[in-house]
Write a protein that holds these residues in place. Structure first.
Motif, short mmCIF file in Angstrom:
data_model
loop_
_atom_site.label_atom_id
_atom_site.label_comp_id
_atom_site.label_asym_id
_atom_site.label_seq_id
_atom_site.Cartn_x
_atom_site.Cartn_y
_atom_site.Cartn_z
N UNK A 116 0.84 -1.21 0.00
CA UNK A 116 0.00 0.00 0.00
C UNK A 116 0.87 1.25 0.00
N UNK A 117 1.97 1.21 0.75
CA UNK A 117 2.90 2.35 0.75
C UNK A 117 3.46 2.59 -0.64
N UNK A 118 3.84 1.52 -1.33
CA UNK A 118 4.38 1.65 -2.69
C UNK A 118 3.34 2.23 -3.63
N UNK A 119 2.09 1.81 -3.49
CA UNK A 119 1.03 2.34 -4.36
C UNK A 119 0.82 3.83 -4.13
N UNK A 120 0.84 4.23 -2.86
CA UNK A 120 0.65 5.64 -2.53
C UNK A 120 1.79 6.50 -3.08
N UNK A 121 3.02 6.03 -2.90
CA UNK A 121 4.18 6.77 -3.39
C UNK A 121 4.16 6.85 -4.91
N UNK A 153 12.58 -7.10 -2.12
CA UNK A 153 11.38 -6.29 -2.23
C UNK A 153 10.36 -6.72 -1.19
N UNK A 154 9.89 -5.76 -0.38
CA UNK A 154 8.80 -6.06 0.55
C UNK A 154 7.53 -5.30 0.15
N UNK A 155 7.65 -4.40 -0.80
CA UNK A 155 6.51 -3.67 -1.32
C UNK A 155 6.77 -3.32 -2.77
N UNK A 156 5.72 -3.29 -3.59
CA UNK A 156 5.91 -2.97 -5.00
C UNK A 156 4.59 -2.48 -5.60
N UNK A 157 4.72 -1.58 -6.56
CA UNK A 157 3.55 -1.09 -7.30
C UNK A 157 3.99 -0.73 -8.71
N UNK A 158 3.24 -1.20 -9.69
CA UNK A 158 3.54 -0.88 -11.08
C UNK A 158 4.76 -1.58 -11.62
N UNK A 159 5.15 -2.70 -11.00
CA UNK A 159 6.33 -3.43 -11.42
C UNK A 159 6.00 -4.92 -11.48
N UNK A 220 1.74 -6.63 -6.11
CA UNK A 220 2.66 -6.22 -5.05
C UNK A 220 3.65 -7.29 -4.69
N UNK A 221 4.58 -6.93 -3.81
CA UNK A 221 5.63 -7.86 -3.41
C UNK A 221 5.11 -9.01 -2.56
N UNK A 222 3.91 -8.89 -2.04
CA UNK A 222 3.32 -9.98 -1.27
C UNK A 222 3.27 -11.26 -2.09
N UNK A 223 3.18 -11.11 -3.41
CA UNK A 223 3.10 -12.29 -4.28
C UNK A 223 4.38 -13.11 -4.26
#
Length: 257
Positions: A116-121, A153-159, A220-223
């Motif tokens: 969620x942090x990655x998505x917001x940033x 990676x512990x968080x990711x968005x758009x990657x 996200x990186x959760x995957x």
């Protein structure tokens, strides 16, 4: 085919404090971003901005509070090392609790939801800078059977976080049946080469991997986290042996009953 790419860590980011707008702080030092760039951010400054600095004179208690499952515990001359699964499903030493670069009597916890942090940033930087980018939030961890630590990676968005090559063929025509590349972890590790651990540059930019940047935020990186039935090493060797011995004794006792 992937061509050459470049990685650099910009200077000029001020100290991050609880409550700071991380997008507002980072946008000036990232003013030259281009479409397809990937911004890699150390989780420490994300945690600081989100107020994850907590009073904890006893770091061990903070680790316990963040622990979901103990994987392995080892005593050594410097104290005790606990490898645990934390609230995010990450298996790492000390549950990711960090006592470095924080005021005395405090520790730094990982972000509550790094994806969620990655998505917001990502949304904030894209809006401010008018570019299409990806964002990866990283932390440092060790790995079984390997010395040293590396960023992952512990968080990711758009990657793209996992590149599934199963069903394709290698250069000799052999069918690939098990190859899934942890792309987001590879990006995190490459970025750490230029960020460093003590250089005061917690952000890196990767350019040249635009084919890995997606329109949607993605899973996200959760995957990337492997738990449950897929985790073949859910316990340390000593813990697994002890559990197996206990189970065997219980089975004998039940048989005698």
């Amino acid at each position: 085919m992937t061509g050459p790419f470049t990685v650099w860590a910009p200077d000029g980011l001020p100290e991050v404090n609880p409550g700071d707008d991380l997008v507002a702080l980072t946008a000036p030092v990232l003013a030259g971003l281009q479409d397809g760039d990937i911004v890699v951010i150390t989780s420490k400054i994300v945690s600081k901005s989100e107020g994850r600095v907590v009073a904890a004179h006893d770091r061990e208690q903070a680790i316990t509070d963040e622990t979901v499952r103990v994987v392995a515990t080892r005593e050594h001359p410097g104290g005790t090392t606990r490898i645990v699964e934390n609230r995010l499903g990450l298996v790492m030493a000390a549950a990711g609790v960090d006592a470095s670069n924080t005021p005395d009597g405090t520790v730094l916890l990982l972000p509550l939801d790094p994806d969620a942090s990655a998505r917001t940033i990502r949304a904030g930087l894209q809006r401010r800078l008018g570019v299409r980018i990806g964002v990866v939030v990283t932390d440092t961890a060790g790995r079984p059977w390997r010395q040293g630590v590396t960023d992952l990676a512990i968080g990711a968005a758009g990657v793209v976080v996992l590149d599934d090559l199963r069903g394709e063929r290698d250069t000799h025509g052999r069918l690939l049946t098990a190859t899934v590349t942890a792309v987001a972890d590879e990006i995190a590790a490459a970025a750490e080469l230029v960020k460093g651990k003590s250089d005061g540059r917690p952000i890196a930019v990767v350019r040249g991997l635009g084919h890995l940047v997606t329109d949607e935020d993605g899973p996200g990186a959760r995957a990337v986290v492997r738990l449950g039935p897929d985790d073949m090493f859910a316990q340390g060797s000593a813990e697994a042996y002890a559990q197996g011995w206990a189970d065997a004794q219980a089975a004998v006792a039940d048989g005698q009953g």
